[in-house]
Scaffold this motif. Sequence first.
Motif, mmCIF file in Angstrom:
data_model
loop_
_atom_site.group_PDB
_atom_site.id
_atom_site.type_symbol
_atom_site.label_atom_id
_atom_site.label_comp_id
_atom_site.label_asym_id
_atom_site.label_seq_id
_atom_site.Cartn_x
_atom_site.Cartn_y
_atom_site.Cartn_z
ATOM 1 N N ARG A 119 2.468 -3.855 -4.712
ATOM 2 C CA ARG A 119 1.646 -2.998 -5.065
ATOM 3 C C ARG A 119 0.044 -3.496 -5.059
ATOM 4 N NH1 ARG A 119 0.776 1.855 -8.198
ATOM 5 N NH2 ARG A 119 -1.344 1.486 -8.907
ATOM 6 N N LEU A 123 -2.967 -2.889 -2.269
ATOM 7 C CA LEU A 123 -4.221 -2.412 -2.902
ATOM 8 C C LEU A 123 -5.447 -3.549 -2.481
ATOM 9 C CD1 LEU A 123 -4.250 -0.598 -6.515
ATOM 10 C CD2 LEU A 123 -5.630 -0.193 -4.277
ATOM 11 N N MET A 126 -6.028 -2.449 1.023
ATOM 12 C CA MET A 126 -6.769 -1.405 0.971
ATOM 13 C C MET A 126 -8.325 -1.636 0.679
ATOM 14 S SD MET A 126 -4.075 1.429 -0.422
ATOM 15 C CE MET A 126 -5.184 2.967 -0.319
ATOM 16 N N ASP A 145 -9.194 4.010 8.407
ATOM 17 C CA ASP A 145 -8.494 5.068 7.776
ATOM 18 C C ASP A 145 -7.297 5.292 8.085
ATOM 19 O OD1 ASP A 145 -10.531 6.139 5.977
ATOM 20 O OD2 ASP A 145 -11.537 7.405 7.299
ATOM 21 N N LEU A 148 -5.468 2.688 6.349
ATOM 22 C CA LEU A 148 -5.434 3.037 4.787
ATOM 23 C C LEU A 148 -4.443 4.150 4.420
ATOM 24 C CD1 LEU A 148 -9.310 3.119 4.182
ATOM 25 C CD2 LEU A 148 -7.595 1.888 2.676
ATOM 26 N N PHE A 149 -4.516 5.212 5.395
ATOM 27 C CA PHE A 149 -3.377 6.332 5.020
ATOM 28 C C PHE A 149 -1.871 5.763 4.912
ATOM 29 C CE2 PHE A 149 -7.110 9.354 6.202
ATOM 30 C CZ PHE A 149 -6.907 9.991 4.747
ATOM 31 N N GLU A 152 -1.582 3.880 1.653
ATOM 32 C CA GLU A 152 -1.401 4.934 0.716
ATOM 33 C C GLU A 152 0.002 5.363 0.691
ATOM 34 O OE1 GLU A 152 -3.882 8.152 0.719
ATOM 35 O OE2 GLU A 152 -3.869 8.364 -1.397
ATOM 36 N N LEU A 155 2.283 2.918 -0.842
ATOM 37 C CA LEU A 155 1.987 2.519 -2.288
ATOM 38 C C LEU A 155 2.448 3.749 -2.891
ATOM 39 C CD1 LEU A 155 -1.716 1.465 -2.760
ATOM 40 C CD2 LEU A 155 0.182 1.060 -4.452
ATOM 41 N N ARG A 156 2.265 4.975 -2.605
ATOM 42 C CA ARG A 156 2.885 6.125 -3.266
ATOM 43 C C ARG A 156 4.527 5.967 -3.176
ATOM 44 N NH1 ARG A 156 -0.682 9.483 -4.542
ATOM 45 N NH2 ARG A 156 -2.234 10.341 -3.197
#
Lengths: 174, 802, 228
Positions: A119, A123, A126, A145, A148-149, A152, A155-156
């Motif tokens: 994680r 980050l 990111m 972006d 990043l998406f 993300e 990460l989720r």
Amino acid sequence: MSIGHTLLGLLESGPRHGYDLKRAFDEHFGQDRPLHYGQVYSTMSRLLKNGLVEVDGIEAGAGPERKRYAITDAGVTDVAQWLHRPEKPEPYLQSTLYTKVVLALLTGRDAAELLDTQRTEHLRLMRGLTERKRKGDLADQLICDHALFHLEADLRWLELTAARLDKLAQAVNA
Amino acid sequence: MTATDRRPRDRTDRPAPAPRTGLGARLGDLAMGVRFAVTGGREGWARTLLTALGVGLGVTLLLAAASVPHLLQSREDRGRARTPADAAQTVHRADNTLLTATADTVFRGDTVHGTLLHPDGARPPAPPGVRDVPGPGEMVVSPALRELLASPQGKLLRDRLDDRITGTIGDAGLVGPGELTYYAGSDTLTTEAGAHRVASFGARSEAEPLDPVLFVLLLVACVVLLTPVALFIATAVRFGGERRDRRLAALRLIGADARTTRWIAAGEALFGAVCGLVAGAGLFLLGRQFIGAVTVWEVNAFPADLTPVPALAALIAVAVPLAAVAVTLFALRGVTIEPLGVVRNAVTRRRRMWWRLPLPVAGLGILLLAGEFQQQDEAAPPFMIASGTVLVLLGIALLLPWAVEASAARLRGGPVPWQLATRRLQLSSGGAARAVSGITVAVAGAIALQMVFAAIQGDFMKITGQDGRRAQLNLSLPTADVSTTRQMISDFRKTEGVRAIIAGIEADAARPGPRRTGEPFVPRTQFTVGDCPSLREMARIGSCRDGDVFVVHDSTGMVDDAYIGQTARPGKQVIFNLDSRTDEPDGPPRLWTVPKTARTVDSRKDPAGETRFGIFATPAAVDTGLLAAPVARAMVRTDPRVPDAAEYVRNTAARIDPLMSVDTLQNLQRDKNYASVRTGLLIASAATMALIAASMLVSMVEQLRERRRLLSVLVAFGTRRATLGWSVLWQTALPVGLGLALAVAGGSGLGVALLRLVGKSDPDWSVLWPPVATGAGLVLLVTLVSLPPLWRMMRPDGLRTE
Amino acid sequence: MTPAGSLLAARDLRKAYGRTSALDGVDFSVHPGEVVAVMGPSGSGKSTLLHCLAGIVRPDSGTVHYDGHVLTAESDARRSALRRRDFGFVFQFGQLVPELTCLENVALPLRLNGAKRRAAEATAREWLGRLEVDDVHGKRPGEISGGQGQRVAVARALAVRPRVLFADEPTGALDSLNGERVMTLLTDAARDTRAAVVLVTHEPRVAAYADREVVVRDGTARELAGTA
């Protein structure tokens, strides 16, 4: 995904012969792509050459005789290093990450730490992308972006997995 | 959410496949609202409870007001029933007659109604509530008097009313349960001593028509006190409205149309109002059990007296729920309940003055017109007074929301609390103005009434000319011979707490001899015998020794002084028994010579305010046996350190003669009823204001709860408690201040108009202050009581996101 | 004992609401000019941590040091004064005073600090400009969009030039584009003024605006390794 590390990890719980290894692999990770026998034996011979496994014995039985492989100390270290090394964050990473988590659970290692390390790595990337985005033009922003998406989403997934580690451990060790 | 999302959408809803229309559908919606109120969980019940409590308080007051006619009627009926039957024609002594005489007394400021009864025969009529006429030495008493006599506090009175108590007067014989009344038997009563012979009890006299001035006042008082109650009920059915609206938004989400939600809201209010009606009736029934313990304006009633006039009760039962529905529908007309939230168009729809102003103006016009009637000596029509007053008061209530909005819109800047408060009012001033309109009406009404009261108080209060410092009690001694009178005076002198008796034995003295030419009658004057200290209270006699005689001239010019000089001539004789009809001595002339040494002095007002004049003699100077038909007057100076001195004096008086009256001397005589009506009005308007303050408090706390999160955010910023406290104060004080200003303006206008109605001018402006001060006090109170909830809301819990 | 050079530091914070423990021994620190993201699942105690750090809530035990003060030992009045002067706050929603105009909302903390109305409103105007919401001055919060509202809130938090900015899910109610813009403006402005930022969020993309992340899980915080 590293099949070598995966098989090594499976051996940590005890010596197995090639057929066992394939079955264990398929059971845990081979949902959509079962392992070929050939892959097992080529991988084992590479690991044997690198001294990460050794031949524990040969089983003679009704059928063809089978070599039983066991993990060496060097092999255990290798698995540990691999598990703790965060993957380079990239799209569609989850199969590797999943493998790592399950293996960590199977080998009694701290899966949560693994997830946290990953994680942090995500980050960090990111943050880098966000920084680039701030300074860049529209094209940079759009490219960043996109990445990043995806990150993300990973990460989720990491968060979700972290939250469900207990359940997963039960399922894996059942 | 963007700005466009917030705009109220078109309110016409998509036509439903089968639109429910008509009365049936509306009733169905109402019923659903009632069901929501019942099943709406804790919040629903809390809302209903709040409304029920508010409406209940209002209904209690309304029911009490509706009971006033019955209360007064039954009191009057009982009062008349016990009055000895009208003795227009002489009643002849018979087996079934008796003699009665009033023997009222006063005990520590309370009147004790007493009647002496002397049966003529074996079958005397008994007063209502009395089974057997008490015999000599016996008496029957009211329960309150029985209790008083039995208590340690009543010991002194027991000494006065020492007859054996043989019975209790039943309720039928009492005007109120707290009344102190007795009937005592007597065997000495005679018609000569002032008793009346009657054959039965129960006067058939018609009720006196109410004084028109008092009638106007009563009417206005009713309107003034009940208008805020009505406003309060209207406010109470709106309690918790904002949160209810948000709940209703959820109904819109599942497909209810806007009209349906409004009627459902009305149904909820209806349920609250009906609960309030029940609660109010319950409170009323409960409260009237304790009514006997309350005495207002010397009026005190039995629980059964407090029965509402059936028509009025029915009106309340119908009007309150209807009003709840109407108020809710009316209140929601400016609110659009959308599926995703509630939109208030308070900002978009500015209040207009044009339709509000005509009301109070018309009201004032009607009152002035009614005043014209009065000028022409015709009674002002009650309808005009009531409607004019109602219009003025309602007009004030209607003007207030406009005034608050208009003035709040002009306010800019100022310190942070002030800014928060004014901005809040600018955003939605309706709630504040509504709550305050009740106060405004109450204050305006109170001011108007107080102005009228102040103007007519001259009619109710007069300077008596008595001097309560020189003597405190005035005795009416029964007629008797001089030695008996002297005995009485000596009895009083020996009474505990008596410092001095100022007594004079009075008779007539005339110049002896026939009428002289030119004289219409023989000059005569007054002859007074008293000791030096007593005489000193009646004239400026200077040095005095027993045996001295004075000729006292009136210094006020009231008396025809010449006659004193022509009668009282030092060295010459006067005659005591000259018959004034014949100018001849009544029997052998009783003559007495005015000593040469008699000094001429000026008179002085005695403590009872009377001017004495004529010949003053000390006891040694004259043989009082010479005096014809002497009467005695006495005043008592009591010891201020003996608080019950007056009671001891009354006891002595009762021992001498139960019919003797003992009056208190006071500088000012104020009509007790007037004073109590004024006090009662103040108390009632204060109570009304307190009721309204309670409703302001409820809406304030509700508003704070709504803003819990915002308050927590402000605390996070480091906002001082004081800042928010002040903003709460301003938020209340601003509308109340405006309301009070409006109330002062409207109330004095109304007051001036009413003054014309009762034919007075010169308003007393000082009466403006007490109601205004009360209003200001309530602002402070509401703020103070809102502070603890404010502090509680300011905790960071509100920051937690759900 | 605080980490060297830190502006705000917490040691062993514990806080329970009734029986539920929200914080169970949390250490935390932030340097001037540093943006720290506090992440973690819902109910993990992120917001409680922020409230304790900002002196809004007093922890049951543990200490918060701020710039030489022991915040946890100060009186409520002193903490309030500190919050007015040195701290700024942005929340997810419902933070603007609905009856005040946007300009007045931004000027509010300055005025609470004793600034004159004109001066405060001039500063507020400037900050609304920096956050690209010049056009909302005279409007009330109910009349503007959520994104505009959040920018007004950020302007309000920064207008006092706070030394620490506390942001609790500042983009929680916004779409990505608005959220990104608000975060860019917020962090840019914070870096310009060298304000430390404590950013509570559960969104990784928002946390990516931070220099560092702290994860709160089950009432304990972990500073993840290798993040410097």
